[in-house]
Design a protein around this motif. Structure first.
Motif, short mmCIF file in Angstrom:
data_model
loop_
_atom_site.label_atom_id
_atom_site.label_comp_id
_atom_site.label_asym_id
_atom_site.label_seq_id
_atom_site.Cartn_x
_atom_site.Cartn_y
_atom_site.Cartn_z
N UNK A 8 45.92 47.57 63.35
CA UNK A 8 46.93 47.79 62.40
C UNK A 8 47.31 46.78 62.07
N UNK A 9 47.98 46.14 60.89
CA UNK A 9 48.97 45.75 60.57
C UNK A 9 49.99 45.27 61.37
N UNK A 10 50.12 43.84 61.58
CA UNK A 10 51.63 43.15 62.43
C UNK A 10 52.82 43.57 62.23
N UNK A 11 52.44 44.05 60.80
CA UNK A 11 53.79 44.59 60.62
C UNK A 11 54.48 45.25 60.39
N UNK A 12 53.81 46.43 60.67
CA UNK A 12 53.59 47.47 60.65
C UNK A 12 53.61 48.74 59.17
N UNK A 13 52.52 47.59 58.81
CA UNK A 13 52.65 47.30 56.98
C UNK A 13 51.05 48.82 56.62
N UNK A 14 51.27 49.24 55.74
CA UNK A 14 50.06 49.82 55.29
C UNK A 14 49.95 49.79 53.99
N UNK A 15 49.13 48.46 53.67
CA UNK A 15 48.48 48.07 51.80
C UNK A 15 48.11 48.55 51.50
N UNK A 16 47.44 48.58 50.26
CA UNK A 16 46.00 49.43 49.66
C UNK A 16 47.08 47.86 48.04
N UNK A 17 45.17 48.12 47.72
CA UNK A 17 45.85 47.76 46.73
C UNK A 17 45.87 48.67 45.15
N UNK A 18 47.23 48.11 44.38
CA UNK A 18 47.36 48.47 42.81
C UNK A 18 47.47 47.86 41.60
N UNK A 19 47.44 48.39 40.75
CA UNK A 19 47.13 47.51 38.77
C UNK A 19 46.49 46.36 39.18
N UNK A 20 45.20 46.87 39.81
CA UNK A 20 44.00 46.40 39.63
C UNK A 20 43.20 46.40 37.83
N UNK A 21 43.13 45.14 37.87
CA UNK A 21 42.47 44.40 36.89
C UNK A 21 41.44 43.83 35.91
N UNK A 22 40.43 43.95 35.87
CA UNK A 22 38.93 43.85 35.74
C UNK A 22 39.29 42.64 34.74
N UNK A 23 37.97 41.83 34.83
CA UNK A 23 38.00 40.84 33.74
C UNK A 23 37.38 40.12 34.30
N UNK A 24 37.12 38.73 33.54
CA UNK A 24 36.98 36.92 34.03
C UNK A 24 37.83 35.86 34.19
N UNK A 25 37.49 35.16 35.06
CA UNK A 25 38.26 33.66 35.32
C UNK A 25 37.05 32.82 34.20
N UNK A 26 37.66 32.22 33.76
CA UNK A 26 37.62 31.21 33.19
C UNK A 26 37.69 29.90 33.14
N UNK A 27 36.74 28.88 33.02
CA UNK A 27 36.45 28.07 33.22
C UNK A 27 37.00 26.39 32.37
N UNK A 28 37.81 26.46 32.14
CA UNK A 28 37.74 24.85 30.79
C UNK A 28 38.15 23.72 31.48
N UNK A 29 37.69 22.75 30.63
CA UNK A 29 37.57 21.36 30.81
C UNK A 29 38.20 20.83 29.85
N UNK A 30 38.63 19.85 29.78
CA UNK A 30 38.72 18.84 28.77
C UNK A 30 38.16 17.23 28.74
N UNK A 31 37.93 16.64 27.55
CA UNK A 31 36.79 15.78 28.62
C UNK A 31 37.48 14.02 28.04
N UNK A 32 38.57 14.69 27.53
CA UNK A 32 39.33 13.43 27.77
C UNK A 32 39.99 12.92 28.64
N UNK A 33 40.64 14.03 29.34
CA UNK A 33 41.76 13.78 30.28
C UNK A 33 40.69 14.16 32.02
N UNK A 34 39.58 14.90 31.50
CA UNK A 34 39.11 15.33 33.06
C UNK A 34 39.51 16.55 33.32
N UNK A 35 40.96 16.49 32.64
CA UNK A 35 41.11 18.08 33.43
C UNK A 35 40.69 19.28 33.61
#
Length: 185
Positions: free
Chosen positions: A1-28
């Protein structure tokens, strides 16, 4: 059990994608969460003086954690994903910590934020602690534990070969069934 006496649960779950983009001019490099059905790879567009190209995407989900006991809600919209440290860079501060925790039967998981924002504004230690509590609250802590650490401890991200954790239900954007079937059924 949590040391802080919390019982955490996931909420507001949203499914999707992580998108990776790159700028070739700045290499960002930049990343963001998208709920598009399938973000198009190779998509190119201009934003000001920068020319962005979508390089990669990965199925994912985002969530918040809510304490069942206190009602406290902690938003994790700054969390891009979690990674397993493979110990690929022996002079990396994260790997040194990983070895120390491993000696105490604790597995290190690395929390990543979205780029480039997370390079300057790291995920706060309090939120890392809450994630650590969440992952350990149902574990038998006498056998092993999990510790969530920030990615900014990695010495050189360009050389890191850590592995991002993927959920077995990430083949679809639909939420998983309420109960998983046993493995050998």
């Amino acid at each position: 059990m949590s040391q802080n006496n919390h019982e955490w649960e996931m909420t507001n779950i949203q499914f999707g994608f992580i998108v990776y983009e790159k700028c070739y001019q700045t290499n960002e490099l930049r990343t963001f969460f998208s709920i598009e059905d399938n973000p198009i790879l190779g998509d190119r567009y201009r934003e000001g003086r920068k020319h962005w190209t979508r390089m990669e995407n990965a199925q994912s989900f985002r969530f918040d954690l809510k304490c069942k006991k206190t009602g406290e809600l902690v938003k994790f919209n700054d969390l891009m994903g979690l990674m397993y440290c493979t110990g690929c860079l022996p002079d990396c501060e994260l790997d040194k910590l990983r070895l120390q925790y491993e000696a105490a039967n604790t597995m290190v998981i690395v929390a990543f934020g979205f780029f480039p924002e997370s390079l300057e504004k790291h995920i706060p230690p309090k939120k890392l602690g809450i994630l650590t509590d969440y992952f350990n609250q149902r574990r038998n802590s006498r056998r092993s534990r999990i510790k969530v650490l920030p990615f900014n401890l990695i010495k050189d991200l360009s050389k890191c070969r850590g592995e991002f954790l993927h959920d077995v239900n990430m083949l679809t954007k639909e939420p998983p069934a309420p109960r998983r079937k046993p493995l050998f059924e």
